[in-house]
Each structure stands twice: as structure tokens, then as C-alpha cells.
Design a protein around this motif. Sequence first.
Motif, PDB file in Angstrom:
ATOM      1  N   ARG A 233       0.928   5.451  -3.702  1.00 40.57           N
ATOM      2  CA  ARG A 233       1.626   4.275  -4.246  1.00 40.57           C
ATOM      3  C   ARG A 233       0.985   3.834  -5.554  1.00 40.57           C
ATOM      4  O   ARG A 233      -0.240   3.682  -5.612  1.00 40.57           O
ATOM      5  CB  ARG A 233       1.531   3.135  -3.224  1.00 40.57           C
TER       6      ARG A 233
ATOM      7  N   ASN B  68      -2.836   4.536  -5.233  1.00 43.61           N
ATOM      8  CA  ASN B  68      -3.447   4.547  -3.911  1.00 43.61           C
ATOM      9  C   ASN B  68      -3.760   5.994  -3.508  1.00 43.61           C
ATOM     10  O   ASN B  68      -2.859   6.829  -3.431  1.00 43.61           O
ATOM     11  CB  ASN B  68      -2.495   3.893  -2.903  1.00 43.61           C
TER      12      ASN B  68
ATOM     13  N   CYS C 100       0.817  -1.218   0.000  1.00 41.18           N
ATOM     14  CA  CYS C 100       0.000   0.000   0.000  1.00 41.18           C
ATOM     15  C   CYS C 100       0.849   1.265   0.000  1.00 41.18           C
ATOM     16  O   CYS C 100       0.376   2.332  -0.380  1.00 41.18           O
ATOM     17  CB  CYS C 100      -0.915   0.038   1.216  1.00 41.18           C
TER      18      CYS C 100
ATOM     19  N   ARG D  21      -9.652  -5.255   3.271  1.00 38.50           N
ATOM     20  CA  ARG D  21      -9.199  -3.875   3.477  1.00 38.50           C
ATOM     21  C   ARG D  21      -9.992  -2.885   2.628  1.00 38.50           C
ATOM     22  O   ARG D  21     -10.443  -1.851   3.100  1.00 38.50           O
ATOM     23  CB  ARG D  21      -7.725  -3.752   3.110  1.00 38.50           C
TER      24      ARG D  21
ATOM     25  N   GLU E 171      -6.305   2.215   8.755  1.00 38.88           N
ATOM     26  CA  GLU E 171      -6.459   1.068   7.851  1.00 38.88           C
ATOM     27  C   GLU E 171      -6.336  -0.229   8.662  1.00 38.88           C
ATOM     28  O   GLU E 171      -5.544  -0.294   9.589  1.00 38.88           O
ATOM     29  CB  GLU E 171      -5.323   1.122   6.824  1.00 38.88           C
ATOM     30  N   ASP E 172      -7.134  -1.229   8.306  1.00 38.20           N
ATOM     31  CA  ASP E 172      -6.947  -2.528   8.939  1.00 38.20           C
ATOM     32  C   ASP E 172      -5.864  -3.284   8.181  1.00 38.20           C
ATOM     33  O   ASP E 172      -6.106  -3.835   7.121  1.00 38.20           O
ATOM     34  CB  ASP E 172      -8.262  -3.320   8.933  1.00 38.20           C
ATOM     35  N   ALA E 173      -4.654  -3.264   8.734  1.00 38.33           N
ATOM     36  CA  ALA E 173      -3.513  -3.896   8.056  1.00 38.33           C
ATOM     37  C   ALA E 173      -3.129  -5.194   8.757  1.00 38.33           C
ATOM     38  O   ALA E 173      -1.965  -5.614   8.714  1.00 38.33           O
ATOM     39  CB  ALA E 173      -2.331  -2.927   8.024  1.00 38.33           C
ATOM     40  N   SER E 174      -4.128  -5.838   9.382  1.00 43.08           N
ATOM     41  CA  SER E 174      -3.854  -7.085  10.119  1.00 43.08           C
ATOM     42  C   SER E 174      -3.216  -8.128   9.216  1.00 43.08           C
ATOM     43  O   SER E 174      -3.515  -8.202   8.023  1.00 43.08           O
ATOM     44  CB  SER E 174      -5.154  -7.657  10.674  1.00 43.08           C
TER      45      SER E 174
ATOM     46  N   PHE F 281      -3.035   3.596  11.008  1.00 46.16           N
ATOM     47  CA  PHE F 281      -3.360   4.908  10.439  1.00 46.16           C
ATOM     48  C   PHE F 281      -4.739   4.885   9.773  1.00 46.16           C
ATOM     49  O   PHE F 281      -4.918   5.388   8.666  1.00 46.16           O
ATOM     50  CB  PHE F 281      -2.279   5.353   9.443  1.00 46.16           C
TER      51      PHE F 281
END
Lengths: 154, 135
Positions: free
Chosen positions: B84, B79, A39, B110, A66-69, A64
Motif C-alpha cells: 500500500r 507498506n 495499511c 503498531r 499485526e496488532d490492528a486493534s 495476520f
Amino acid sequence: MRKFILAAGLALIALPAWAGDDWMPPVTDPLVKKECGSCHMAFQPGFLPARSWNKMMDGLADHFGEDASLPADKAAAIRAYLVNNAGDVAGQGRARKAMGRLSSADTPIRITDTPDFQRKHRLPDWRWKDPKVVTKSNCPACHVEAERGLYEDD
Amino acid sequence: MIRPLMLSAALLLAAAPAFAADARRDAILADYAKADSGHTGFSASRGESLFRTQWKGGDERTPSCTACHTDNPRQNGRNAKTGRPIDPVAVSVNSKRFTDVDLVEKQFTRDCKSVLGRECTPREKGDYITFMMGQ
């Protein structure tokens, strides 16, 4: 002959030091490159101290906004890489400067919040508003070789 | 004699992307079909409307899929939050799309949250992939 090979070998090892103070060891781990770089640019771990990376990896579910799990095994491997190569652990090139300017009481999770970043980015507003920039964390918009750890092109 | 042969070879090459079939993509679609209650097939046109709708349900910077992927999924995107670059989503120009089930699930989780403000249903995911397979 052997001495020559040794000298050549040493020269190669020393090479990054010649690249100047702004050189930052680039990310080499394929998993970190892939997961952290999908990302946004996979930022070099040298820009933050180990405590910051730990804090960040503790909060991936709200990264930040975002769900970056990630699956636990991947997250653990990424955390280990970031911590082992953190600015206060590796301390090479730009990292030494960056860490020198950071108070030990601070645990920033945005590189853009660090004194070193801010000191180097006192730029007029119009440069930040350039459509190619989008956000201050978009290093490669201006530093075209940022992914290789080269930031001297400003 | 040679010319028609060359022509058909060229046509074959030109058409190749449209046949970018992949067993892994088929398997991903089959899983979504199984999870879709009352499944009657996926629809490219529903997928397209999912892609183009201004949902404004999640992050204000990503009101729709097109905020990052542009109106044309065959083009590179960007993005909207980080700047990005993003590879095209259309399978005809990016045959790797929708072939890694973990990646597909992670990205839907996401992005649906970011655009729609909720998870996508298996039907929506299947429709989206079906639309992109025709693009």
C-alpha cells in the motif's frame, strides 16, 4: 415526464449490473474506508461471507501478525458494515460467484484462500514476483480500479 | 519595484511549509513531554537515528522505519507487507502529519511493535515527531 424520470432512476439503480459479473460493490462507508484502508486496500466485504468477517473482527489483536486493534465502538460499526454487506448477504455481482464456489463448511479469513480467487489467479510465478505486487492481497498493483470494485482489467 | 515584491512573495510561499505549525501537533508533543520522566527536550537527531536504525526487533519485513518510509521521509513510501502506498511522513510536504492524536498513537503502537518489537517510549515518539517537523 414522470415516466421518463422513473425510467432514468431505474437505469441508475440498475447500472452496476451492467458493469459485468466481475463488478464488486465498492466500500462506501467512510470509517471502513479509513480504518481498513490505511495499511492495505479496504477489501470489498462481498469477497467473504459474514461468518468470515465475524471471525476476522474477533481477531484484530493478531491480524495476520499485526496488532490492528480498534476502539470497541469503531470495531462494532465496522463489523456491522462488513457483515451487512458480506458476500452471502448482499450477493451482488462477483459476490454471487465467489460465494457459490465456497463450501459452507469453510470460514476463510484470507480472500486469497477462497476458491473464487484461486480460480481467477492461476498465474505464472514471475507475475507474482513482480516488485510492484509485494503480496497477493495487493489488488491495486494489477487491478488499477480495484478500489472501485472493478476487476475486469486483467 | 515590483520585482523585489514578487521575489519576497515567492520566498514566503516557498518557506511556508517550514512554518506548518499546528496547535494539535504542539499538544501531542506537550503530552509526550509530560509523560517523559526527566524531560529535557526532544531531539531531532535522536529522532533521526530512531528513524534510520536497523532495529530488526519485530517483523522481518520491517527491520527499520525506512523499510516502508524510504530513506527520505519527504518521499512517498510503501507498506513493505501489503504494498500500500504511504504518504510522506515529513511535515514540510505533508502538513497533516501528527495532528490527530488517536491516529498518531495507533500508528506508533503498531509500527513500533513491527519495527522495534516493543512499544516506543514517550521520548522516542517526541523525538521522532521533532525530526519529522524539521524534514
